[in-house]
Design a protein around this motif. Structure first.
Motif, PDB file in Angstrom:
ATOM      1  N   LYS A  97      31.112 -22.299  21.914  1.00  0.00           N
ATOM      2  CA  LYS A  97      30.373 -21.095  22.309  1.00  0.00           C
ATOM      3  C   LYS A  97      30.775 -20.678  23.707  1.00  0.00           C
ATOM      4  O   LYS A  97      30.917 -21.505  24.599  1.00  0.00           O
ATOM      5  N   THR A  98      30.906 -19.391  23.866  1.00  0.00           N
ATOM      6  CA  THR A  98      31.191 -18.844  25.189  1.00  0.00           C
ATOM      7  C   THR A  98      29.868 -18.657  25.928  1.00  0.00           C
ATOM      8  O   THR A  98      28.791 -18.662  25.303  1.00  0.00           O
ATOM      9  N   ASP A 116      27.960 -15.916  24.249  1.00  0.00           N
ATOM     10  CA  ASP A 116      27.276 -16.346  23.022  1.00  0.00           C
ATOM     11  C   ASP A 116      25.980 -17.081  23.355  1.00  0.00           C
ATOM     12  O   ASP A 116      24.948 -16.878  22.704  1.00  0.00           O
ATOM     13  N   THR A 117      26.043 -17.936  24.362  1.00  0.00           N
ATOM     14  CA  THR A 117      24.852 -18.674  24.779  1.00  0.00           C
ATOM     15  C   THR A 117      23.769 -17.721  25.270  1.00  0.00           C
ATOM     16  O   THR A 117      22.595 -17.868  24.918  1.00  0.00           O
ATOM     17  N   ILE A 131      23.387 -14.565  24.410  1.00  0.00           N
ATOM     18  CA  ILE A 131      22.868 -13.848  23.239  1.00  0.00           C
ATOM     19  C   ILE A 131      21.871 -14.732  22.493  1.00  0.00           C
ATOM     20  O   ILE A 131      20.788 -14.278  22.105  1.00  0.00           O
ATOM     21  N   ASP A 132      22.219 -15.995  22.285  1.00  0.00           N
ATOM     22  CA  ASP A 132      21.314 -16.923  21.588  1.00  0.00           C
ATOM     23  C   ASP A 132      19.987 -17.073  22.331  1.00  0.00           C
ATOM     24  O   ASP A 132      18.922 -17.096  21.709  1.00  0.00           O
ATOM     25  N   ARG A 166      22.242  -8.976  21.057  1.00  0.00           N
ATOM     26  CA  ARG A 166      23.648  -8.608  21.286  1.00  0.00           C
ATOM     27  C   ARG A 166      23.740  -7.262  22.005  1.00  0.00           C
ATOM     28  O   ARG A 166      24.514  -7.100  22.952  1.00  0.00           O
TER      29      ARG A 166
END
Length: 197
Positions: A4-5, A8-9, A11-12, A26
């Motif tokens: 995960k970038t 991504d982290t 966004i999560d 997102r």
């Protein structure tokens, strides 16, 4: 599967916030990245500061950046009236209305036998302590009009009966409604039309 970038982290983590799902998270993250200088950097700084300084007010349970919140520290607030709310969001909703000038007590939830939440898991013992040490003449039970909220209100009313004048919010608060979702006018009408229990 690729690692995960940081995006991504982010966004999560954003997707875990109330009202945001993965798609909304997102979109929000993309907007923050596009407005890096105006939004992302200041947001990151504000979040770091809040993470380092935010704590529960030792007196009422509100969120503050010090041991005592600004409402409890305000000498212009009325000491004799205490408004009991379920959580900090409800306190903030009451404050938005601008009609209540007393002090608050945040319970931190409601009684719930199913969830194993009894009086000691809430700030009910602290409420009793405050009545013993502060000159409180009226307690307004501004709890949500849910079954757990009303059960909690009845429990507190029984515990405080004869010690102070007890009242609750009246017209305008629908059964099953929550304070955080009400408009300022409804909260004002309900507070002004409170009734003695």
């Amino acid at each position: 599967m690729a690692d995960k970038t940081p995006i991504d982290t982010l966004i999560d983590l954003m997707a875990r916030l109330p009202g945001l799902g993965p798609r909304s998270a997102r979109r929000a993250v993309l907007h923050l990245i596009r407005k890096r200088g105006q939004l992302l950097a200041p947001l990151a700084e504000a979040m770091a500061e809040v993470a380092a300084t935010a704590r529960e007010c030792l007196n009422c349970g509100n969120v503050a950046s010090g041991d005592i919140c600004p409402i409890c520290a305000d000498i212009k607030r009325e000491n004799g009236i205490l408004c009991v709310v379920e959580d900090v969001a409800d306190l903030w909703a009451m404050e938005r209305s601008g009609v209540f000038r007393g002090r608050y007590h945040v319970l931190g939830g409601t009684l719930s036998a199913l969830d194993g939440i009894g009086p000691d898991e809430l700030r009910i013992p602290r409420l009793k302590d405050r009545l013993a040490t502060e000159r409180v003449s009226e307690v307004i039970l501004a709890l949500n009009a849910t079954i757990d909220g009303q059960t909690t209100a009845h429990y507190i009313a029984d515990e405080l009966d004869g010690r102070v004048t007890l009242s609750s919010l009246a017209q305008g608060v629908p059964i099953g409604g929550e304070l955080d979702y009400l408009d300022d006018g409804t909260i004002t009408a309900a507070l002004n039309a409170r009734k003695q229990i």
